[in-house]
Design an enzyme around this catalytic site. Sequence first.
Site, PDB file in Angstrom:
ATOM      1  N   GLU A 102     -11.095  30.903  -3.546  1.00 10.32           N
ATOM      2  CA  GLU A 102     -11.057  32.152  -2.772  1.00 10.32           C
ATOM      3  C   GLU A 102      -9.632  32.501  -2.344  1.00 10.32           C
ATOM      4  O   GLU A 102      -9.253  33.674  -2.328  1.00 10.32           O
ATOM      5  CB  GLU A 102     -11.997  32.049  -1.568  1.00 10.32           C
ATOM      6  CG  GLU A 102     -13.459  32.082  -2.019  1.00 10.32           C
ATOM      7  CD  GLU A 102     -14.443  31.814  -0.906  1.00 10.32           C
ATOM      8  OE1 GLU A 102     -14.317  30.742  -0.265  1.00 10.32           O
ATOM      9  OE2 GLU A 102     -15.313  32.666  -0.660  1.00 10.32           O
ATOM     10  N   GLU A 122     -20.131  25.966  -3.438  1.00 11.27           N
ATOM     11  CA  GLU A 122     -20.650  25.905  -2.061  1.00 11.27           C
ATOM     12  C   GLU A 122     -22.149  25.650  -1.992  1.00 11.27           C
ATOM     13  O   GLU A 122     -22.625  25.008  -1.054  1.00 11.27           O
ATOM     14  CB  GLU A 122     -20.327  27.209  -1.316  1.00 11.27           C
ATOM     15  CG  GLU A 122     -18.875  27.345  -0.893  1.00 11.27           C
ATOM     16  CD  GLU A 122     -17.985  27.996  -1.941  1.00 11.27           C
ATOM     17  OE1 GLU A 122     -18.405  28.047  -3.118  1.00 11.27           O
ATOM     18  OE2 GLU A 122     -16.883  28.445  -1.589  1.00 11.27           O
TER      19      GLU A 122
HETATM   20  N1  3HC Z   1     -13.046  18.847   2.497  1.00 16.69           N
HETATM   21  C1  3HC Z   1     -12.746  17.655   3.068  1.00 16.69           C
HETATM   22  N2  3HC Z   1     -12.659  16.516   2.384  1.00 16.69           N
HETATM   23  C2  3HC Z   1     -12.843  16.573   1.058  1.00 16.69           C
HETATM   24  C3  3HC Z   1     -13.136  17.769   0.398  1.00 16.69           C
HETATM   25  C4  3HC Z   1     -13.234  18.944   1.170  1.00 16.69           C
HETATM   26  N3  3HC Z   1     -13.492  20.128   0.619  1.00 16.69           N
HETATM   27  N4  3HC Z   1     -13.279  17.522  -0.921  1.00 16.69           N
HETATM   28  C5  3HC Z   1     -13.056  16.196  -1.075  1.00 16.69           C
HETATM   29  N5  3HC Z   1     -12.790  15.637   0.121  1.00 16.69           N
HETATM   30  C6  3HC Z   1     -12.466  14.228   0.375  1.00 16.69           C
HETATM   31  C7  3HC Z   1     -13.602  13.285   0.015  1.00 16.69           C
HETATM   32  O1  3HC Z   1     -14.486  13.150   1.100  1.00 16.69           O
HETATM   33  C8  3HC Z   1     -12.843  12.007  -0.279  1.00 16.69           C
HETATM   34  O2  3HC Z   1     -12.504  11.438   0.956  1.00 16.69           O
HETATM   35  P1  3HC Z   1     -12.459   9.832   1.121  1.00 16.69           P
HETATM   36  O3  3HC Z   1     -11.442   9.364   0.131  1.00 16.69           O
HETATM   37  O4  3HC Z   1     -12.114   9.649   2.541  1.00 16.69           O
HETATM   38  O5  3HC Z   1     -13.846   9.404   0.769  1.00 16.69           O
HETATM   39  C9  3HC Z   1     -11.557  12.500  -0.925  1.00 16.69           C
HETATM   40  O6  3HC Z   1     -11.431  13.875  -0.515  1.00 16.69           O
HETATM   41  C10 3HC Z   1     -11.550  12.442  -2.432  1.00 16.69           C
HETATM   42  O7  3HC Z   1     -12.737  13.065  -2.899  1.00 16.69           O
HETATM   43  P2  3HC Z   1     -13.566  12.447  -4.122  1.00 16.69           P
HETATM   44  O8  3HC Z   1     -13.761  10.984  -3.910  1.00 16.69           O
HETATM   45  O9  3HC Z   1     -14.759  13.298  -4.313  1.00 16.69           O
HETATM   46  O10 3HC Z   1     -12.491  12.644  -5.295  1.00 16.69           O
HETATM   47  P3  3HC Z   1     -12.703  13.123  -6.773  1.00 16.69           P
HETATM   48  O11 3HC Z   1     -11.346  13.146  -7.361  1.00 16.69           O
HETATM   49  O12 3HC Z   1     -13.785  12.342  -7.436  1.00 16.69           O
HETATM   50  O13 3HC Z   1     -13.258  14.640  -6.684  1.00 16.69           O
HETATM   51  C11 3HC Z   1     -13.316  16.915  -5.959  1.00 16.69           C
HETATM   52  C12 3HC Z   1     -12.457  15.646  -6.160  1.00 16.69           C
HETATM   53  C13 3HC Z   1     -13.787  17.457  -7.310  1.00 16.69           C
HETATM   54  C14 3HC Z   1     -12.465  17.939  -5.266  1.00 16.69           C
HETATM   55  C15 3HC Z   1     -14.544  16.570  -5.112  1.00 16.69           C
HETATM   56  O14 3HC Z   1     -14.127  15.865  -3.949  1.00 16.69           O
HETATM   57  C16 3HC Z   1     -15.339  17.753  -4.643  1.00 16.69           C
HETATM   58  O15 3HC Z   1     -16.155  18.256  -5.384  1.00 16.69           O
HETATM   59  N6  3HC Z   1     -15.128  18.178  -3.386  1.00 16.69           N
HETATM   60  C17 3HC Z   1     -15.866  19.255  -2.792  1.00 16.69           C
HETATM   61  C18 3HC Z   1     -15.398  20.586  -3.295  1.00 16.69           C
HETATM   62  C19 3HC Z   1     -16.168  21.700  -2.626  1.00 16.69           C
HETATM   63  O16 3HC Z   1     -17.362  21.638  -2.481  1.00 16.69           O
HETATM   64  N7  3HC Z   1     -15.449  22.746  -2.192  1.00 16.69           N
HETATM   65  C20 3HC Z   1     -16.078  23.819  -1.514  1.00 16.69           C
HETATM   66  C21 3HC Z   1     -16.046  23.546  -0.044  1.00 16.69           C
HETATM   67  S1  3HC Z   1     -16.954  24.704   0.888  1.00 16.69           S
HETATM   68  C22 3HC Z   1     -15.954  26.047   0.990  1.00 16.69           C
HETATM   69  O17 3HC Z   1     -14.907  26.065   0.424  1.00 16.69           O
HETATM   70  C23 3HC Z   1     -16.464  27.159   1.843  1.00 16.69           C
HETATM   71  C24 3HC Z   1     -15.687  28.417   1.656  1.00 16.69           C
HETATM   72  O18 3HC Z   1     -16.321  29.263   0.755  1.00 16.69           O
HETATM   73  C25 3HC Z   1     -15.525  29.127   2.961  1.00 16.69           C
END
Ligand code: 3HC
Length: 695
Positions: A102, A122
């Site tokens: 976004e 999301e």
């Molecule tokens: N916020 C906070 N922490 C996050 C995060 C996020 N969005 N995404 C990942 N992390 C943290 C994980 O909890 C993890 O923390 P830890 O080491 O303390 O356990 C660390 O980052 C690494 O994450 P992964 O172990 O999952 O690492 P990978 O490399 O396997 O994957 C990733 C990376 C593909 C980015 C995966 O973490 C992921 O899918 N994250 C979520 C992405 C997501 O859903 N984004 C949308 C959020 S909602 C949003 O944006 C709302 C908006 O529209 C207003």
Amino acid sequence: MTAVEYELAGDIAVLTIKNPPVNAASQAVRAGLVTQIERAEREAKAVLIVGDGHTFIAGADISEFGKPPQDPWLPGVCSRIEDCSLPVVAALHGTALGGGLEVALGAHYRVAIGSAKVGLPEVHLGIMPGAGGTQRLPRLTGTETALDMITTGRHVSAAEALEFGILDKISDGTPRDIGLAYAEQVLKEGNGPRPTRDMPAPEPVDFDAWHQKLITAGKGQIAPATAVRAVQAACDLPFDDGLAKERELFSDLMNSPQREGLIHAFFAERAVSKLPELQDVVPRELTRIGVVGGGTMGAGIAGAALLAGLSVTLIERDRAAAEKAEKTVNALLDGAEKRGKLSQARRKDITAGAFSTATDYAALSDADLVIEAVFEDIAVKKEVFAKLDQVCKDSAILATNTSYLDINEIAAATSRPQSVIGLHFFSPAHIMKLLEIVVADKTAPDVVATGFALAKRLRKTAVRAGVCDGFIGNRILAHYRMAVDNMVLDGASPYDVDKALVKFGMAMGPFAVSDLAGLDIGWATRKRKAATRDPRERVPTYADRLCEMGRFGQKTGRGFYLYPDGARKGVEDPEVLDLIAAERAAAGVTPRAFSETDIQTRFICAMINEAARVVEDGIAQRPLDVDVTLIAGYGFPRWRGGPMKYADMTGLETILAHLRNFATEDPFFWQPAPLLERLVEKGRTFEDLNQGMDV
Ligand code: 3HC
Ligand code: NAI
């Protein structure tokens, strides 16, 4: 350190986001973006936004969800970027997800390196894009593509994103270099800001049909269908009104229990593999895997290991069985190849020797890890392990895929109990996400660490479990299974039970699951346990009768359901209801009615009660380990966060009150778990245990 660094590269202000590990758009990042955009407007002619480390912004900061919101909000930040008086370029690498994409959509131009991925995932967190994604994306991609991306949450490759109109260019190089090159070109060509909000509104589609389809497919989950209405607003309303509609729907989802459940699942899935005792432990090297037994599980495990790039030698009892196993594995690889999960090059490797079968255990002499998947019979398993101990090298790990048997007893059949572990896969093993890593009394820490490393390689979710009858998952399953069997004995129809539990969100009803797994498995277990069974335990005799009739489920075309002509979905059979009625009459039971809520309440209370015992006994280290086990291996709805999260959200005192009430009719089965009683007494929750509190 500031979360958004500012640097002038000629006329271009480079804003570098530094918020490891994934550059989540936390408050400091949001505030930093606004401050630095303002500064750029004073000092530069164009702006470039890049992420530091291995990714662009991976999304809003999930750990802030459910807490009081802190200014500036992300929607405002994206609008501020879009309103910038200078052209703004975002250069993407790693994953630009959710709020990260976004922010990029707020920018006026987007470039990426070829390996970058973008997406609006999301819905997997029970929400929907809330920073303009539902309004800007369809303006760029068209409505259908935006709906697909937003409602599935799928990650889209840079190539696809270019095709969809999300990206302007894909280039090789560092994000900073490709971004600067693009920004310079924008300036050179005299191009200014290009706000997406000024693009024409996207074309409407049949939104009601999309909504209905997603309500049905969601099995109770509401976020994807809700997101459809936000995209509809992009077509129907002026941009700012569309944003307001998005905000309203986003807030509804943010306040929903589904968001709470899914965020819990997200963090729990990451917490399960972080065991303090393994922090500095180095796993053993794994290249060559042995599998003993090439039936349902062995073939699936071999397939999973081959798909992950490991070499596999599979041992069967005789040549005919080995050939059969080889065929099963090859069929499974064919399927993976068709689904794009296996490259042709890797398939060639496999055919050229990465996969072999044998009947002589000596073929396992150089295996680093052997996984046994022979019949569920302790004598057979002990014999296999004694043989493996003879032929395998000293450093080899010997693992069993047993569902229920005592791994300490199996380990004692070897001279290396420290190298024996349970690796409990789920069927089909090349597909199912869960791997229970069962740690026996003498299992060495580096062997446990190797189990977790293997799971990561296989892309499975690994949960540590202790030794008991059924470990975490099957032990809890046996208990909630007993609750539903007892309801049927007392008057419920198995079909009503299945319907009520699918409505609760379970992937399948328990009776349909029995038919799929084979009724003979439960029958064999009941026979095995008959001699030691507590006389107060009730036995589902109707299931025995079905087995005596050869009704073993799908594989025989008849079980609780009928499967005419090899159908996969069962049809209800009045004969089964008659048989159950006769069994009740023979047992002197007067049938009574169970409402949908009665069925769901008994089911979930039985599950939670046994899960509390599993935690108290140390079989699961924390309640969250139970949640992940049930979600990843047993079809528990992820959006409910797992049974322990469900219990916390319902209120432990409510669960305990149900248990005490049920215990008045069957005190043996419904005896509340002491841990649950203590938590209620002290006003604590399962989450307190997850946080390390001693209760
Ligand atoms: N916020 C906070 N922490 C996050 C995060 C996020 N969005 N995404 C990942 N992390 C943290 C994980 O909890 C993890 O923390 P830890 O080491 O303390 O356990 C660390 O980052 C690494 O994450 P992964 O172990 O999952 O690492 P990978 O490399 O396997 O994957 C990733 C990376 C593909 C980015 C995966 O973490 C992921 O899918 N994250 C979520 C992405 C997501 O859903 N984004 C949308 C959020 S909602 C949003 O944006 C709302 C908006 O529209 C207003
Ligand atoms: P299966 O009956 O399909 O396969 C067992 C295979 O082992 C057969 O092909 C048999 O020929 C072979 N075998 C038996 N003794 C052998 C020996 N001494 N040496 C080499 N091969 C031998 O059984 P399935 O379902 O694959 O189960 C295997 C194990 O996995 C059991 O312990 C079971 O409890 C466990 N398990 C089963 C699950 C399932 O859903 N089927 C799920 C998780 C675990």
